[in-house]
Design an enzyme around this catalytic site. Structure first.
Site, mmCIF file in Angstrom:
data_model
loop_
_atom_site.group_PDB
_atom_site.id
_atom_site.type_symbol
_atom_site.label_atom_id
_atom_site.label_comp_id
_atom_site.label_asym_id
_atom_site.label_seq_id
_atom_site.Cartn_x
_atom_site.Cartn_y
_atom_site.Cartn_z
ATOM 1 N N ALA A 1 48.601 40.916 37.857
ATOM 2 C CA ALA A 1 50.033 40.942 37.569
ATOM 3 C C ALA A 1 50.804 40.396 38.759
ATOM 4 O O ALA A 1 52.019 40.312 38.729
ATOM 5 C CB ALA A 1 50.482 42.359 37.242
ATOM 6 N N SER A 2 50.109 40.045 39.794
ATOM 7 C CA SER A 2 50.632 39.496 41.044
ATOM 8 C C SER A 2 51.989 40.072 41.422
ATOM 9 O O SER A 2 52.107 41.238 41.724
ATOM 10 C CB SER A 2 50.620 37.970 41.004
ATOM 11 N N HIS A 3 53.024 39.268 41.354
ATOM 12 C CA HIS A 3 54.335 39.703 41.841
ATOM 13 C C HIS A 3 55.220 40.307 40.749
ATOM 14 O O HIS A 3 56.400 40.507 40.960
ATOM 15 C CB HIS A 3 55.043 38.515 42.486
#
Length: 181
Positions: A174-176
C-alpha cells in the site's frame, strides 16, 4: 522463498467472478448494474461468508453499495489501488484473483509459465493474504509462483526476478496510501 505447489487450490476464472454476463440476445456482453452486481456477490457461492456479511451490513445504504460496485478497480501508474473491502471497486481477494488471472492469461499466451513469477509483500493490512491469493491463482494456472515467506522491500523483489529469471513480479504494497488502502 517458497514455491507453492500447483495443486493447493483452484483459482476460479474471472467469468465466474462475474462482472460481465453474456446477454442472451446476441449483443455480446452487458455490464451489470451496481445493484445487480451487489446481489450477485451476496448470492453466488464463489464469495465467502465474511464478504457476504460485510455486504449485508451495508444492504440498507444504497450510496455505499453504489460506491463499492459502480465500477471495477483500474490499473494506474502505481498499479491496482483501492480501499480494502468487499466490492468490485475495492481491494479484496477477488479483485486480486481477477488481476492475477489477467497476468496468468498473458504469461500463458507468451508460453512463459516455466519462468515463473516472484511475489513480495509488505507489512500493510492484507498484504500477505493478497500475495498468497496471487500465488495460488498463478499455481492453479500451472505457472510457477515464488513467494517470499516474510515481508520484503521492492528492490529485493527486483533482484529475485533477475536471479530466478522470472517472467514477471508482483509486489503487494500500500506504500504511501492511507491505512484503509
Amino acid at each position: 522463498m517458497v514455491y507453492l505447489s500447483q495443486n493447493r487450490r483452484v483459482c476460479t476464472s474471472t467469468v465466474s467472478a462475474g462482472r460481465m454476463r453474456k446477454n442472451c440476445a446476441e449483443t455480446g456482453y452487458v455490464k451489470m448494474s451496481f445493484m445487480d452486481e451487489f446481489n450477485f456477490w451476496l448470492n453466488d457461492d464463489y464469495f465467502d461468508q465474511d464478504t457476504k456479511n460485510e455486504l449485508l451490513a451495508i444492504s440498507d445504504n444504497e450510496g455505499e453499495i453504489e460506491e463499492r460496485f459502480y465500477k471495477e478497480l483500474e490499473f494506474g501508474t502505481g498499479g491496482l489501488r483501492g480501499i480494502i473491502g468487499a466490492g468490485t471497486n475495492r481491494m479484496n481477494i477477488y479483485t486480486v484473483r481477477k488481476a492475477t488471472q489477467g497476468l496468468a492469461n498473458f504469461i500463458i499466451k507468451e508460453n512463459a509459465q516455466e519462468k515463473g513469477v516472484a511475489i513480495a509483500f509488505d507489512s500493510r493490512h492484507m498484504s500477505p493474504e493478497f500475495a498468497e491469493e496471487a500465488a495460488l491463482c498463478l499455481a492453479a494456472n500451472k505457472i510457477r509462483a515464488y513467494i517470499f515467506p516474510s515481508l520484503r522491500p521492492t528492490p529485493e523483489l527486483s533482484f529475485a526476478l533477475r536471479e530466478l529469471g522470472c517472467t514477471a513480479g508482483i509486489v503487494v504494497t500500500a506504500s504511501h496510501n492511507p491505512p484503509e488502502y
